[in-house]
Design a protein around this motif. Sequence first.
Motif, PDB file in Angstrom:
ATOM      1  N   GLU A  21      -5.337  -0.357  -5.220  1.00  0.00           N
ATOM      2  CA  GLU A  21      -4.798   0.452  -4.120  1.00  0.00           C
ATOM      3  C   GLU A  21      -5.313   1.911  -4.274  1.00  0.00           C
ATOM      4  O   GLU A  21      -5.630   2.542  -3.278  1.00  0.00           O
ATOM      5  CB  GLU A  21      -3.118   0.658  -4.274  1.00  0.00           C
ATOM      6  N   LYS A  22      -5.532   2.458  -5.328  1.00  0.00           N
ATOM      7  CA  LYS A  22      -5.757   3.748  -5.636  1.00  0.00           C
ATOM      8  C   LYS A  22      -7.446   3.977  -5.212  1.00  0.00           C
ATOM      9  O   LYS A  22      -7.942   5.255  -5.207  1.00  0.00           O
ATOM     10  CB  LYS A  22      -5.808   4.193  -7.150  1.00  0.00           C
ATOM     11  N   SER A  23      -8.115   2.939  -5.255  1.00  0.00           N
ATOM     12  CA  SER A  23      -9.505   3.239  -5.063  1.00  0.00           C
ATOM     13  C   SER A  23      -9.873   3.444  -3.284  1.00  0.00           C
ATOM     14  O   SER A  23     -11.112   3.668  -3.111  1.00  0.00           O
ATOM     15  CB  SER A  23     -10.229   1.758  -5.091  1.00  0.00           C
ATOM     16  N   GLU A  24      -8.656   3.191  -2.691  1.00  0.00           N
ATOM     17  CA  GLU A  24      -9.007   3.508  -1.045  1.00  0.00           C
ATOM     18  C   GLU A  24      -9.852   2.856  -0.388  1.00  0.00           C
ATOM     19  O   GLU A  24     -11.078   3.508  -0.068  1.00  0.00           O
ATOM     20  CB  GLU A  24      -9.020   5.039  -0.838  1.00  0.00           C
ATOM     21  N   ALA A  71       5.206  -4.475  -8.408  1.00  0.00           N
ATOM     22  CA  ALA A  71       6.063  -3.944  -7.629  1.00  0.00           C
ATOM     23  C   ALA A  71       6.897  -2.873  -8.406  1.00  0.00           C
ATOM     24  O   ALA A  71       7.404  -1.875  -7.615  1.00  0.00           O
ATOM     25  CB  ALA A  71       7.270  -5.028  -7.153  1.00  0.00           C
ATOM     26  N   ILE A  72       7.208  -2.808  -9.634  1.00  0.00           N
ATOM     27  CA  ILE A  72       7.736  -1.825 -10.351  1.00  0.00           C
ATOM     28  C   ILE A  72       7.055  -0.410 -10.291  1.00  0.00           C
ATOM     29  O   ILE A  72       7.370   0.508  -9.962  1.00  0.00           O
ATOM     30  CB  ILE A  72       8.210  -2.220 -11.753  1.00  0.00           C
ATOM     31  N   ILE A  73       5.651  -0.693 -10.579  1.00  0.00           N
ATOM     32  CA  ILE A  73       4.964   0.534 -10.425  1.00  0.00           C
ATOM     33  C   ILE A  73       5.040   1.068  -8.997  1.00  0.00           C
ATOM     34  O   ILE A  73       5.140   2.224  -8.784  1.00  0.00           O
ATOM     35  CB  ILE A  73       3.364   0.139 -11.015  1.00  0.00           C
ATOM     36  N   GLY A  74       4.915   0.382  -8.046  1.00  0.00           N
ATOM     37  CA  GLY A  74       5.119   0.907  -6.524  1.00  0.00           C
ATOM     38  C   GLY A  74       6.293   1.517  -6.349  1.00  0.00           C
ATOM     39  O   GLY A  74       6.332   2.520  -5.849  1.00  0.00           O
ATOM     40  N   VAL A  76       8.570   3.023  -8.686  1.00  0.00           N
ATOM     41  CA  VAL A  76       8.876   4.033  -9.543  1.00  0.00           C
ATOM     42  C   VAL A  76       7.568   5.225  -9.419  1.00  0.00           C
ATOM     43  O   VAL A  76       8.000   6.247  -9.413  1.00  0.00           O
ATOM     44  CB  VAL A  76       8.794   3.638 -11.030  1.00  0.00           C
ATOM     45  N   TRP A  77       6.307   4.751  -9.365  1.00  0.00           N
ATOM     46  CA  TRP A  77       5.492   5.966  -9.089  1.00  0.00           C
ATOM     47  C   TRP A  77       4.702   6.117  -7.860  1.00  0.00           C
ATOM     48  O   TRP A  77       4.084   7.037  -7.617  1.00  0.00           O
ATOM     49  CB  TRP A  77       4.303   5.562 -10.187  1.00  0.00           C
ATOM     50  N   LEU A  78       4.862   4.962  -6.919  1.00  0.00           N
ATOM     51  CA  LEU A  78       4.030   5.122  -5.815  1.00  0.00           C
ATOM     52  C   LEU A  78       4.932   5.454  -4.543  1.00  0.00           C
ATOM     53  O   LEU A  78       4.561   5.402  -3.327  1.00  0.00           O
ATOM     54  CB  LEU A  78       3.057   3.900  -5.388  1.00  0.00           C
ATOM     55  N   GLY A  79       6.248   5.684  -4.718  1.00  0.00           N
ATOM     56  CA  GLY A  79       7.211   5.850  -3.818  1.00  0.00           C
ATOM     57  C   GLY A  79       7.676   4.846  -2.577  1.00  0.00           C
ATOM     58  O   GLY A  79       8.142   4.926  -1.579  1.00  0.00           O
TER      59      GLY A  79
END
Length: 104
Positions: A21-24, A71-74, A76-79
Amino acid sequence: MSWLLLILSGFLETAWAVALEKSEGFSRPTPTVVFGVALLASMAGLGLALRDIPVGTGYAVWTGIGAVGTAIIGMVWLGESHNIMRITCLVLIVAGVVGLKVFH
């Protein structure tokens, strides 16, 4: 040892999914490299773990860890949204993964 390797590989699946996802769209070099390395390591670990763990159980545990972790990272950190129903569904996935280990 195989279960530990499988769990680590599941966490690496989370890492490559977030890096993807971060690699855009593979336009950012660092997340793209992290994606590739984590993907290869995750697949290699899964493959080695499947020497001792049945493929159905191993694959379900691997994808479950990756899905829940991502899903948790999404959330907690990705809004991403985090409502009670999403969290309940994640708890059900964890229950299923634990059940596969217990009844292995």
